[in-house]
Each structure stands twice: as structure tokens, then as C-alpha cells.
Design an enzyme around this catalytic site. Structure first.
Site, PDB file in Angstrom:
ATOM      1  N   SER A  11       0.835  -1.187   0.000  1.00  0.00           N
ATOM      2  CA  SER A  11       0.000   0.000   0.000  1.00  0.00           C
ATOM      3  C   SER A  11       0.883   1.256   0.000  1.00  0.00           C
ATOM      4  CB  SER A  11      -0.960  -0.028   1.196  1.00  0.00           C
ATOM      5  OG  SER A  11      -2.002   0.900   1.061  1.00  0.00           O
ATOM      6  N   ASP A  19      -8.792  -4.990  -6.027  1.00  0.00           N
ATOM      7  CA  ASP A  19      -8.353  -4.196  -4.882  1.00  0.00           C
ATOM      8  C   ASP A  19      -9.121  -2.875  -4.865  1.00  0.00           C
ATOM      9  OD1 ASP A  19      -6.959  -2.603  -3.011  1.00  0.00           O
ATOM     10  OD2 ASP A  19      -5.053  -3.593  -3.455  1.00  0.00           O
ATOM     11  N   HIS A  23      -7.219  -6.129  -0.561  1.00  0.00           N
ATOM     12  CA  HIS A  23      -6.176  -5.116  -0.655  1.00  0.00           C
ATOM     13  C   HIS A  23      -4.829  -5.772  -0.386  1.00  0.00           C
ATOM     14  CE1 HIS A  23      -3.990  -1.445  -0.436  1.00  0.00           C
ATOM     15  NE2 HIS A  23      -3.914  -1.385   0.874  1.00  0.00           N
TER      16      HIS A  23
END
Length: 536
Positions: free
Chosen positions: A250, A477, A504
């Protein structure tokens, strides 16, 4: 209470408080992102002392004493609590200049946790970042070591997690709100989930209280990603690695990409999972993310609609409208909860959003929505609390407060007109989050931050001398849409592993295909063939 710093005890152990993490909590700050930055490229940041474009440490920079450190890793104290991963962990601390332009000035201390390689012939260290920005990496290293317990990666690498400056157990610690203020809905985003936008007075007060509680405005000025990238290079050298091996998820993909831009010849291998698009500015990425969240909400609703008792109804096309009718009344009258706190509109939306990080948590959100129809907000409030990291006794970590402060240095800083337009666009893209009331004049929460943003857009472009990188991107995602992963891989000129699924990130998904591909890349520097795909 906020995380405490790392201190050395009389018995020679290092104090690093362990925090029980979850997949939801680790990704949560990605949704609270996008505060900050002027629209122009801040490319001059690469000229700060200690980092030049070819990744060499400049002579006479005053940084030699930082690069020459040898962290004294010792067994972590306290020992890991019940339920924590059973790994052999060592802790230490690393000193870095708060301001790399003034290496003789105030220092920051970075908390470190290392899980030594299982094998006898380690390649070196694998530095990890779990995302955020603002999430601590020390406990993430222990969790990753447990998840990869039988992987060639833990056999050949020391796993090293660090709490970035301002975060977790590192010092100084970013602190903007009390626990009581957090319970009362303290604002942590430029686009609040509720109906009250920032006022000019509130944005001034935010800076003052963050500075007062975090160690001064000079701290708020030096917690951006470019500062952290320099810390990573000091850490690389302190660990004894000629080149960096890195795995980030991320926001960790932004950190990795910025490091690659600033120190391209110091990269050995880099896995970037759940990518931030380096070419998308704040507005574009926020709308992309809102679009992804709405699509995930609709897929969750479609899954639910196969059941006659689905609280969103059996026609998934009407699910958003059903949800709006259910949660909008909470603006004026929160739902009851067993702890007496109540569930307000913004908390209900955050609870459902938290569940969209992974398909495995959809059933929990559906159960919470069903409870809400009966007037009970307990399950959605628990999801919201997980999103924020709140413990049962009302204690919050500083992760989302750090997210806010870091993004004030990373993101594009908007005028009220621009921020108002962005709010409207975000609600249009994700109508399940829309409170249904007119968006008045919105303000950027960072408008009075003590310095201009330091990241700049686009970033990580035109890099020369960079080895092959590996971007891992999940097709479904919702938080970092797949097109961002494609863009990052192309921008870096690296490889792309496409993963079909609904969550995710994929590094810790326990998927054999992903694990094998990533291990081959990290251990043997063997990149996957073009077009390689895995399925969760």
C-alpha cells in the site's frame, strides 16, 4: 494511550511495545489518505544533504556518524504477549537527523525489530513497510515472519521492520488528539465521512495542537516520505547491506518508489504490493479509490443478494439506495450500542469500508447492516474500531494521526474551491458514502501546515540505473485499484504480477502462487515472465 518509545532496560533488553495487528487495521490508513501538497513538482528535495540522484552518500555531508551506526539488537522486552506470533525477535533503535539539511541539529529515533534468518547463509536484510502512511513496521515484521515461516524468504533474509519517524514506538511521536477526542469523531481526513467540513479555525487549531503534542512545528515539517526514504538508506547501511532489499504494501509502495527515485543504484530488489499510482495526483487518485470502493460495495451487495434475508435486498442494483436510507438517519440519531457510545453516520460508513479491504470480511459487514436494521450498531462500531485500532478500553494508537500529518507533506494542498469540488466528486464516485446533504465550502485540513509539501507529483519517473522491481497488484483491490499497479510497474520499468481476487494486497494472503513468485524474485532475483497471473 499513544505508543511509547524504545528504551533500554536494566537487563539489556529493548522495550518495543507489541501491538496486535489485523489485515483491516494495516490497510485502513490508505482510505484516510490524501491531505496536503502544492501542485508543482518538489524535485529539489533530492538535493537535500544525504541524498543525491545516483544514490551515493555525498562526502562532507555531515551524515557519516549516522551511516556509520551499528544498531545493538537485543531480545525484545517485554516478551511477545499471548496470541502474538511465536518468532525470535530482536529490537534496537537507530538515530537519524530530524532535518537532513541540518544533520547537527535535533535527532529522531527509529524503533527497529529484526527476525533473524532461519538459514545459515543469509543474503542480508529484507526491510518491510506495512503501509499507511503511519502504520508501525515492528509488529508487522513479526507477523510477516510468522506468515512466511516456511518460506525460502525467511530462510535467506533477516526480516527487519521499523516504525517510521513519528510513528509507533519511534521518537518524536506524532500526536494530534486525545483518546476522548478520537471517540468524539476527531477529523482525520480532508473528506470527512460525516457532514461537517473543516473550518478555517479548525485547521489552525489542528496545526497548533499537533505541534504542541508532537514536539513542535519542526517535527511536523519533517515526517514526509522523502524524509523516511533517507532514513531507510541510513538503515540499509547500518544493517550492513550494500544494496536494499525491500517489500512494501500500500503506502509502502510509495515509500519504495521514492527510495528508488532517490537511491536507484542502492536497490537490490523491491516488491511493491497494492500500489499507489506515482502518476496520479491527489484528486485523481482519490476519485479512483472512491470508484474502487463503490465497485467493491456493489460486489459485496451482489453476493449478499443471493440470500432472501439480505439486509440490502435481493436486487443489488438498489443496494446503495437501501444502505443510504439505513445510515443517513444516523446523522441526527445514532444507533444504540452496548457500550453506550452509539453509532453515528460516519462510524457506520467507516465500519462498512473497513470490511471492503477483503472479501473475507464481507459477511461481517452484512451481519452489521442486518443488526443496524434492527436498531443495533455494535458490529459496525467494532469494525470501525478495528479500522482505527481502538482497544476495548478506549485506547487509540497514533497511526491515523500520523497518516494525517505525513499526508500533509505528501499530498497536493487544495484551495477551498478545489477541496469542495473533490468532495463532491468523491461522493459521486462512491455514493454509498454520501451523507445526502449539500457540500458547502470544504477546506483542506492541512492548509495551515508549517511548510509546503515535499513529495511532488508525479514522482519516481525517469529513473536511470534501477534494477528490475516487482509490483504485485490485485484485480479487485478497492483501496489501491489495479490500474495503479499497472502504472507503477510501467513507470519503474519493472515486472508486474497480476493477482485475481478481491482484497487489498496479496503478500500475506497465504497464496502458494504469489509466495513462490515473490520468493523466486527476492532470493534468486528471478522475475516472473510477462503476463504471469495468480488467483486468490
Amino acid at each position: 494511550m499513544p505508543f511509547v518509545g524504545v528504551t533500554t532496560s536494566d537487563n539489556g533488553r529493548e522495550h518495543v511495545p507489541f501491538r496486535k495487528s489485523s489485515a483491516v487495521a494495516m490497510g485502513a490508513a490508505a482510505l484516510t489518505l490524501l491531505l496536503g501538497a502544492c501542485t508543482g513538482r518538489a524535485g529539489g528535495q533530492a538535493d537535500l544533504a544525504g541524498a543525491d540522484q545516483d544514490g551515493q552518500e555525498p562526502a562532507r555531508s555531515g551524515l557519516e556518524r549516522f551511516y556509520g551506526q551499528q544498531p545493538a539488537f537485543k531480545p525484545c522486552d517485554p516478551e511477545l504477549p499471548p496470541g502474538a506470533p511465536a518468532v525470535k525477535a530482536e529490537c534496537a533503535r537507530l538515530k537519524v537527523p530530524l532535518d537532513y539539511q541540518n544533520p547537527k541539529g535535533e535527532q529522531a529515533e527509529i524503533a527497529l525489530l529484526r527476525v533473524p534468518a532461519r538459514g545459515k547463509k543469509p543474503i542480508g536484510s529484507l526491510v518491510l513497510n506495512p503501509g499507511g502512511p503511519g502504520f508501525p513496521g515492528t509488529d508487522h515484521a513479526a507477523l510477516t515472519a510468522a506468515a512466511w515461516a516456511k518460506s525460502p524468504i525467511t530462510e535467506r533474509f533477516d526480516l527487519v521492520g521499523f516504525d517510521p519517524r513519528g510513528v509507533g514506538a519511534s521518537k518524536p511521536e506524532l500526536d494530534c488528539y486525545t483518546d476522548a477526542e478520537r471517540d468524539r469523531g476527531a477529523k482525520l481526513s480532508s473528506i470527512p465521512a460525516g457532514i461537517d467540513d473543516w473550518t478555517r479555525q479548525e485547521t489552525r487549531r489542528l496545526v497548533e495542537q499537533c505541534a504542541a503534542r508532537s514536539g513542535g512545528k519542526q517535527v511536523l515539517a519533517h515526517v514526509g516520505t522523502r524524509d523516511v526514504a533517507r532514513d531507510v538508506d541510513v538503515l540499509r547501511q547500518a544493517l550492513g547491506d550494500e544494496k536494499l532489499s525491500f517489500a512494501g504494501t500500500s503506502y509502502g509502495t510509495r515509500l519504495g518508489a521514492v527510495y528508488a527515485e532517490m537511491f536507484p543504484k542502492k536497490v537490490r530488489a523491491m516488491v511493491l504490493d497494492g500500489a499507489f499510482d506515482p502518476l496520479a495526483g491527489t484528486r485523481e487518485r482519490r476519485v479512483q479509490q472512491s470508484t474502487g470502493l463503490q465497485a467493491s460495495f456493489e460486489r459485496m451487495a451482489a453476493s449478499c443478494a443471493t440470500r432472501q434475508d439480505c439486509p440490502l435486498g435481493t436486487d443489488s442494483r438498489r443496494a446503495t439506495r437501501v444502505f443510504q436510507k439505513l445510515v443517513r438517519p444516523l446523522i441526527d440519531k445514532p444507533a444504540r450500542t452496548s457500550d453506550g457510545r452509539g453509532l453515528a453516520f460516519e462510524e457506520a460508513v467507516e465500519g462498512v469500508t473497513a470490511a471492503l479491504y477483503s472479501k473475507t470480511t464481507w459477511p461481517t459487514a452484512i451481519a452489521g447492516i442486518a443488526e443496524l436494521k434492527a436498531g443495533n450498531g455494535d458490529t459496525l462500531l467494532k469494525l470501525r474500531d478495528t479500522y482505527h485500532g481502538r482497544t476495548a478500553d478506549g485506547v487509540y494508537p497514533n497511526s491515523l494521526e500520523a497518516t494525517l500529518a505525513i499526508n500533509c507533506l505528501d499530498e497536493e494542498r487544495h484551495t477551498p474551491k478545489q477541496e469542495t469540488a473533490l468532495n463532491r466528486a468523491a461522493f459521486k464516485a462512491a455514493p454509498f458514502t454520501d451523507h445526502g446533504r449539500p457540500v458547502k465550502e470544504a477546506r483542506d485540513g492541512c492548509e495551515h501546515w508549517p511548510v509546503k509539501p515535499t513529495l511532488g507529483y508525479p514522482y519516481a519517473t525517469g529513473i536511470e540505473g534501477l534494477t528490475d522491481t516487482l509490483t504485485v497488484s490485485v484485480t479487485g483491490d478497492a483501496i489501491t485499484p489495479h490500474e495503479g499497479g499497472i502504472s507503477l510497474a510501467k513507470t519503474l520499468g519493472g515486472s508486474l504480477l497480476t493477482v485475481e481476487g478481491e482484497q487489498h494486497g496479496a503478500l500475506l494472503a497465504g497464496n502458494a502462487c504469489v509466495n513462490k513468485t515473490v520468493a523466486a524474485y527476492l532470493v534468486d532475483l528471478r522475475s516472473p515472465a510477462e503476463g504471469t497471473r495468480c488467483r486468490l
